[in-house]
Design a protein around this motif. Sequence first.
Motif: not given
Length: 128
Positions: A29-41, A84-99
Motif C-alpha cells: 500500500f502507498d499511503d501510511y504513516a510510520i513512526g515510533w511509540f515507547r513504553q517505560a516500565p 539527541n540530548s537524551l534524558k533518563p526519562e527517555d528510557t523505554a522500549v521503543y516500538y516501530c509502528a504503521v498506520f
Amino acid sequence: EVQLVEFGGGLVQAGGSLRPSCATSRFTFDDYAIGWFRQAPGKEREGVGCISSSDGNTYYEPSVKGRFTISSDNAKNTVYLQMNSLKPEDTAVYYCAVFRGRPLLLHRIWAPNLIDYWGEGTLVTVSS
C-alpha cells in the motif's frame, strides 16, 4: 505481510545520542504513516512521532520535539529515530509502528489503538 524490525537500541549516558532504526518489509500500500511509540516500565505506551508517506510531514510529541528526528530511506525500506540530548526519562522500549491510510492530521491518528502494525521493540536505556 507487513514486518517491522527495530534495532539500534542500547545504553547511553544522559545528554548523549542514539539512532534506532526500523527495517520494514516492502509495503503493498502507498499511503501510511510510520513512526515510533515507547513504553517505560509501569507506564502506558505513548507516541513519540511519525512521518507521512504521502507528503513527508512529521509529527512529534511535545516531550521529544526539538530533540528527536524521524526520517525514512525508502530505497532501504528503513525508518530512523535520531535521538539527541537524551534524558533518563527517555528510557523505554521503543516500538516501530504503521498506520495504514492517508491521515489529514498526524497528531489525531498517532495513538496505540489506531495502529495497524507493530514491531517487537528495542530497549533504550539512558543512565544519569
